[in-house]
Design an enzyme around this catalytic site. Structure first.
Site, PDB file in Angstrom:
ATOM      1  N   ASP A   1      -7.430  -4.781   9.346  1.00  0.00           N
ATOM      2  CA  ASP A   1      -6.711  -3.516   9.505  1.00  0.00           C
ATOM      3  C   ASP A   1      -5.963  -3.525  10.833  1.00  0.00           C
ATOM      4  O   ASP A   1      -6.571  -3.480  11.906  1.00  0.00           O
ATOM      5  CB  ASP A   1      -7.678  -2.329   9.452  1.00  0.00           C
ATOM      6  CG  ASP A   1      -8.144  -2.018   8.038  1.00  0.00           C
ATOM      7  OD1 ASP A   1      -7.643  -2.682   7.104  1.00  0.00           O
ATOM      8  OD2 ASP A   1      -8.978  -1.122   7.868  1.00  0.00           O
TER       9      ASP A   1
ATOM     10  N   GLU B   1     -11.331  -0.907  -2.533  1.00  0.00           N
ATOM     11  CA  GLU B   1     -12.210  -1.671  -3.415  1.00  0.00           C
ATOM     12  C   GLU B   1     -13.221  -0.786  -4.132  1.00  0.00           C
ATOM     13  O   GLU B   1     -13.581   0.293  -3.661  1.00  0.00           O
ATOM     14  CB  GLU B   1     -12.955  -2.742  -2.611  1.00  0.00           C
ATOM     15  CG  GLU B   1     -12.025  -3.765  -1.985  1.00  0.00           C
ATOM     16  CD  GLU B   1     -12.751  -4.758  -1.101  1.00  0.00           C
ATOM     17  OE1 GLU B   1     -12.275  -5.905  -0.987  1.00  0.00           O
ATOM     18  OE2 GLU B   1     -13.783  -4.396  -0.511  1.00  0.00           O
TER      19      GLU B   1
ATOM     20  N   THR C   1     -11.480 -10.688  -5.139  1.00  0.00           N
ATOM     21  CA  THR C   1     -11.139 -11.270  -3.844  1.00  0.00           C
ATOM     22  C   THR C   1     -11.948 -12.538  -3.556  1.00  0.00           C
ATOM     23  O   THR C   1     -12.693 -13.011  -4.399  1.00  0.00           O
ATOM     24  CB  THR C   1     -11.390 -10.244  -2.719  1.00  0.00           C
ATOM     25  OG1 THR C   1     -12.778  -9.908  -2.722  1.00  0.00           O
ATOM     26  CG2 THR C   1     -10.585  -8.986  -2.932  1.00  0.00           C
TER      27      THR C   1
ATOM     28  N   HIS D   1     -20.157 -11.825  -1.039  1.00  0.00           N
ATOM     29  CA  HIS D   1     -20.756 -13.131  -1.318  1.00  0.00           C
ATOM     30  C   HIS D   1     -21.942 -13.443  -0.428  1.00  0.00           C
ATOM     31  O   HIS D   1     -22.656 -14.412  -0.678  1.00  0.00           O
ATOM     32  CB  HIS D   1     -19.698 -14.223  -1.152  1.00  0.00           C
ATOM     33  CG  HIS D   1     -19.072 -14.238   0.217  1.00  0.00           C
ATOM     34  ND1 HIS D   1     -19.649 -14.882   1.285  1.00  0.00           N
ATOM     35  CD2 HIS D   1     -17.940 -13.666   0.689  1.00  0.00           C
ATOM     36  CE1 HIS D   1     -18.892 -14.725   2.358  1.00  0.00           C
ATOM     37  NE2 HIS D   1     -17.842 -13.975   2.033  1.00  0.00           N
TER      38      HIS D   1
ATOM     39  N   LYS E   1      -9.639  -3.271  -7.943  1.00  0.00           N
ATOM     40  CA  LYS E   1     -10.147  -4.397  -7.149  1.00  0.00           C
ATOM     41  C   LYS E   1     -11.667  -4.357  -7.038  1.00  0.00           C
ATOM     42  O   LYS E   1     -12.249  -3.346  -6.641  1.00  0.00           O
ATOM     43  CB  LYS E   1      -9.545  -4.382  -5.748  1.00  0.00           C
ATOM     44  CG  LYS E   1      -9.907  -5.620  -4.922  1.00  0.00           C
ATOM     45  CD  LYS E   1      -9.467  -5.490  -3.475  1.00  0.00           C
ATOM     46  CE  LYS E   1      -7.968  -5.461  -3.352  1.00  0.00           C
ATOM     47  NZ  LYS E   1      -7.550  -5.517  -1.915  1.00  0.00           N
TER      48      LYS E   1
ATOM     49  N   GLU F   1      -7.085 -12.514  -5.151  1.00  0.00           N
ATOM     50  CA  GLU F   1      -6.592 -12.364  -3.783  1.00  0.00           C
ATOM     51  C   GLU F   1      -7.452 -13.215  -2.870  1.00  0.00           C
ATOM     52  O   GLU F   1      -8.611 -13.475  -3.166  1.00  0.00           O
ATOM     53  CB  GLU F   1      -6.687 -10.909  -3.304  1.00  0.00           C
ATOM     54  CG  GLU F   1      -5.801  -9.930  -4.028  1.00  0.00           C
ATOM     55  CD  GLU F   1      -5.944  -8.519  -3.494  1.00  0.00           C
ATOM     56  OE1 GLU F   1      -6.660  -8.343  -2.474  1.00  0.00           O
ATOM     57  OE2 GLU F   1      -5.347  -7.592  -4.075  1.00  0.00           O
ATOM     58  N   ASN F   2      -6.880 -13.643  -1.745  1.00  0.00           N
ATOM     59  CA  ASN F   2      -7.712 -14.256  -0.718  1.00  0.00           C
ATOM     60  C   ASN F   2      -8.261 -13.152   0.182  1.00  0.00           C
ATOM     61  O   ASN F   2      -7.596 -12.141   0.429  1.00  0.00           O
ATOM     62  CB  ASN F   2      -6.938 -15.292   0.092  1.00  0.00           C
ATOM     63  CG  ASN F   2      -5.588 -14.808   0.573  1.00  0.00           C
ATOM     64  OD1 ASN F   2      -4.851 -14.159  -0.157  1.00  0.00           O
ATOM     65  ND2 ASN F   2      -5.250 -15.140   1.801  1.00  0.00           N
ATOM     66  N   ALA F   3      -9.491 -13.320   0.632  1.00  0.00           N
ATOM     67  CA  ALA F   3     -10.144 -12.277   1.427  1.00  0.00           C
ATOM     68  C   ALA F   3      -9.704 -12.303   2.884  1.00  0.00           C
ATOM     69  O   ALA F   3      -9.664 -11.264   3.545  1.00  0.00           O
ATOM     70  CB  ALA F   3     -11.661 -12.431   1.343  1.00  0.00           C
ATOM     71  N   LEU F   4      -9.388 -13.496   3.381  1.00  0.00           N
ATOM     72  CA  LEU F   4      -8.993 -13.661   4.785  1.00  0.00           C
ATOM     73  C   LEU F   4      -7.672 -14.427   4.849  1.00  0.00           C
ATOM     74  O   LEU F   4      -7.383 -15.240   3.968  1.00  0.00           O
ATOM     75  CB  LEU F   4     -10.072 -14.429   5.563  1.00  0.00           C
ATOM     76  CG  LEU F   4     -11.459 -13.784   5.606  1.00  0.00           C
ATOM     77  CD1 LEU F   4     -12.468 -14.739   6.231  1.00  0.00           C
ATOM     78  CD2 LEU F   4     -11.423 -12.460   6.363  1.00  0.00           C
TER      79      LEU F   4
ATOM     80  N   HIS G   1      -7.604   5.528   0.421  1.00  0.00           N
ATOM     81  CA  HIS G   1      -8.576   5.322   1.489  1.00  0.00           C
ATOM     82  C   HIS G   1      -7.896   5.366   2.853  1.00  0.00           C
ATOM     83  O   HIS G   1      -6.668   5.332   2.952  1.00  0.00           O
ATOM     84  CB  HIS G   1      -9.288   3.980   1.314  1.00  0.00           C
ATOM     85  CG  HIS G   1      -8.360   2.801   1.383  1.00  0.00           C
ATOM     86  ND1 HIS G   1      -7.510   2.449   0.355  1.00  0.00           N
ATOM     87  CD2 HIS G   1      -8.134   1.875   2.359  1.00  0.00           C
ATOM     88  CE1 HIS G   1      -6.817   1.380   0.687  1.00  0.00           C
ATOM     89  NE2 HIS G   1      -7.174   1.007   1.912  1.00  0.00           N
TER      90      HIS G   1
ATOM     91  N   ARG H   1      -1.397 -12.554   4.074  1.00  0.00           N
ATOM     92  CA  ARG H   1      -0.455 -11.478   3.982  1.00  0.00           C
ATOM     93  C   ARG H   1       0.823 -11.919   4.629  1.00  0.00           C
ATOM     94  O   ARG H   1       0.832 -12.882   5.385  1.00  0.00           O
ATOM     95  CB  ARG H   1      -1.061 -10.259   4.682  1.00  0.00           C
ATOM     96  CG  ARG H   1      -0.127  -9.142   5.063  1.00  0.00           C
ATOM     97  CD  ARG H   1      -0.830  -7.986   5.760  1.00  0.00           C
ATOM     98  NE  ARG H   1      -2.174  -7.639   5.348  1.00  0.00           N
ATOM     99  CZ  ARG H   1      -2.465  -6.739   4.444  1.00  0.00           C
ATOM    100  NH1 ARG H   1      -1.480  -6.123   3.801  1.00  0.00           N
ATOM    101  NH2 ARG H   1      -3.709  -6.465   4.160  1.00  0.00           N
TER     102      ARG H   1
ATOM    103  N   ASP I   1       0.844  -1.183   0.000  1.00  0.00           N
ATOM    104  CA  ASP I   1       0.000   0.000   0.000  1.00  0.00           C
ATOM    105  C   ASP I   1       0.882   1.236   0.000  1.00  0.00           C
ATOM    106  O   ASP I   1       1.784   1.369   0.840  1.00  0.00           O
ATOM    107  CB  ASP I   1      -0.891   0.019   1.247  1.00  0.00           C
ATOM    108  CG  ASP I   1      -1.985  -1.027   1.194  1.00  0.00           C
ATOM    109  OD1 ASP I   1      -2.999  -0.778   0.539  1.00  0.00           O
ATOM    110  OD2 ASP I   1      -1.806  -2.101   1.811  1.00  0.00           O
TER     111      ASP I   1
END
Length: 522
Positions: A167, A251, A384, A342, A337, A422-425, A159, A463, A119
């Site tokens: 975060d 996003e 994602t 979902h 992104k 990307e993976n969300a979690l 953002h 990450r 970032d």
């Protein structure tokens, strides 16, 4: 960037006639056939891409992709990138945990990782005043990555960091921007209760000179232009992709499900964010341009609240690019992104998607037009929740990440747009890795018989952390990276990669322990 004439004729506000009438409930009767005057997500791409009338959408490409997945063939591997910690650069504009960063980068390179995503925080670089950019820490960090032979995906993060899942630090918007917001609260998204959201500036003021005489789009453009000029020698070689932040958490969406202060919790449907004066003015103009001024007074009055379910709402119960020009000819890819919303995907209304700005229902494919717009401007579609399975989600929330991924992938193939994932979690288990491998080269029953598509152009793992370098997690990750590179996905091949990686994991043990210890120390 849209011209003044375009901005007047087709306002940036996107929850126009699709979502936002307190008068005639036309949307409940349209059955997916009406064409609202302004596109939900074309408008969002106007910050900082462009605006376009939904009714004249086409697949005509204004700009080509520097390198498309179609040139790689269906048997190509998928390069893996790893997201750096959110606080890799501190609020004081220094590189944090340098020892840990160096050890971690060396470990990632040894495992076959292609590069890292970082970032590039607006709130850090331009915090001292309008046009006063300090790139020093990012120059040091990117040169550190280059020294280890890794590539960089740089995210233009416009953002605020803080308040969303994962975060781990707080990076507010630049101080001088926050001061403007203090003077004019309508610069940020607002719900019908008057609650303000400070994660991202409202789309409604994107083209208005509300930031010391500049519009947000001009500010974003100047920021990216400064980045280009300061890192020109690294673009296309070390810096291979620029991802442009387009909303909360970077996003392409509205902040319809804010997690800070307990306002929203999963799997609530969220709320519309169209109540700052600029969005309301844009809504009014959009309603008048189709001869229906009664639609222009605000969002639907019966759409329930943040934590309601679709069936608890009368509204949902019923049926219902500046960046491209700046980075042109530099050799980098541009990406954006799309959020993986979902939950409630299995309902007729797709309520959670609608409040976030995705006009996707059982009767209307909202992602095809997004993919077409990305394709028109040569933008890679980053999506994602690639690691998620339907069976892992709470059944009562009618989640379906797998069907959502299929819909988005099919839309991207239709528009000939490369997809990155990307993976969300944060997940480190074999099951999640296998799901990513499968989705990275997804075969769809909707595809013409015998057609073999190229895999994703890249996958970014969420990450880099102490947990990644723990023994079992690292062993799984190494096998995952190698399978992605070679394009295998069977159980037997997975087990082979695990066995082959054992000696590597053992040999690099001291390095991994150093990386984990350095990260844990901080």
């Amino acid at each position: 960037m849209a011209s003044k004439q375009q901005s007047k004729e087709y306002p940036f506000f996107s929850m126009d006639s699709s979502f936002s009438s307190c008068g005639d409930d036309w949307w409940r009767r349209q059955g997916g056939e009406a064409h609202p005057p302004c596109s939900v997500l074309d408008a969002q791409i106007g910050s900082p891409f462009t605006t376009m009338h939904e009714g004249v959408m086409s697949c005509t490409k204004e700009h080509s992709f520097p390198s498309t997945s179609r040139t790689r063939g269906p048997q190509a591997g998928v390069p893996v990138f790893v997201m750096l910690p959110l606080d890799s650069v501190t609020s004081n504009n220094t590189v944090s945990r340098k020892r840990a960063m160096n050890a971690s980068l060396l470990a990632l390179k040894s495992a076959g990782v292609e590069g890292v995503m970082m970032d590039v925080w607006w709130g850090i670089v331009e915090k001292d005043g309008p046009g006063r950019y300090n790139w020093a820490a990012y120059k040091e960090l990117i040169n550190m990555v280059k020294k280890h032979g890794l590539k960089v995906q740089a995210v233009m993060s416009f953002h605020q960091c803080g308040g969303n899942v994962g975060d781990s630090c707080c990076v507010p918007l630049p101080n001088w921007v926050a001061e403007e917001v203090d003077r004019n609260q309508d610069l940020v998204y607002t719900d019908r209760h008057g609650r303000r959201n400070y994660e991202y500036l409202s789309l409604g003021c994107d083209t208005l000179p509300v930031l010391n005489g500049r519009s947000p789009v001009q500010v974003y453009s100047d920021y990216m232009r400064s980045f280009r000029d300061n890192f020109r020698d690294l673009l296309g070689e070390t810096i291979v992709e620029i991802q442009v932040g387009m909303g909360p958490a970077g996003e392409l969406r509205y902040p319809s499900y804010p997690e800070s202060n307990g306002t929203w919790r999963f799997p609530g449907i969220g709320e519309f964010q169209c109540y700052d004066k600029y969005m309301l003015a844009s809504l009014k103009a959009a309603a008048e341009c189709v001869g229906k001024p009664q639609w222009g007074h605000g969002g639907p009055s019966d759409a329930a609240h943040y934590n309601n379910w679709p069936e608890e709402s009368d509204f949902f119960r019923r049926d219902a690019v500046a960046a491209e020009s700046i980075f042109r000819s530099t050799g980098v890819k541009i990406s954006g992104k799309v959020a993986g919303i979902h939950w409630h995907y299995g309902t007729r209304s797709h309520a959670a998607e609608l409040t976030a700005g995705y006009y996707n229902t059982r009767l209307r494919d909202g992602y095809k037009r997004i993919a077409q717009m990305f394709g028109r401007h040569g933008v890679v579609l980053n999506f994602t929740c690639i690691e998620m399975k339907d069976m892992e989600q709470p059944g009562e929330a009618m989640c379906s990440p797998e069907n959502l991924i299929r819909q988005v992938m099919l839309a991207a193939r239709y528009a000939e747009v490369p997809v990155a994932g990307e993976n969300a979690l944060p997940r480190f288990d074999e099951s999640a890795h296998r799901q990513v491998i499968q989705n990275s080269r997804l075969s769809l029953h909707d595809d013409p018989h015998g057609v073999h598509h190229e895999p994703m152009c890249a996958f970014t793992f969420l990450r880099m952390s102490e947990a990644l370098f723990q023994s079992d997690n690292w062993r799984n990750f190494v096998a995952f990276v190698r399978q992605m590179a070679e394009g295998h996905s069977s159980v037997n091949e997975w087990q082979e990669k695990h066995r082959a990686s054992e000696s590597f994991v053992h040999a690099t043990g001291p390095l991994i322990q150093e990386a984990a210890a350095a990260l844990a120390h901080h």
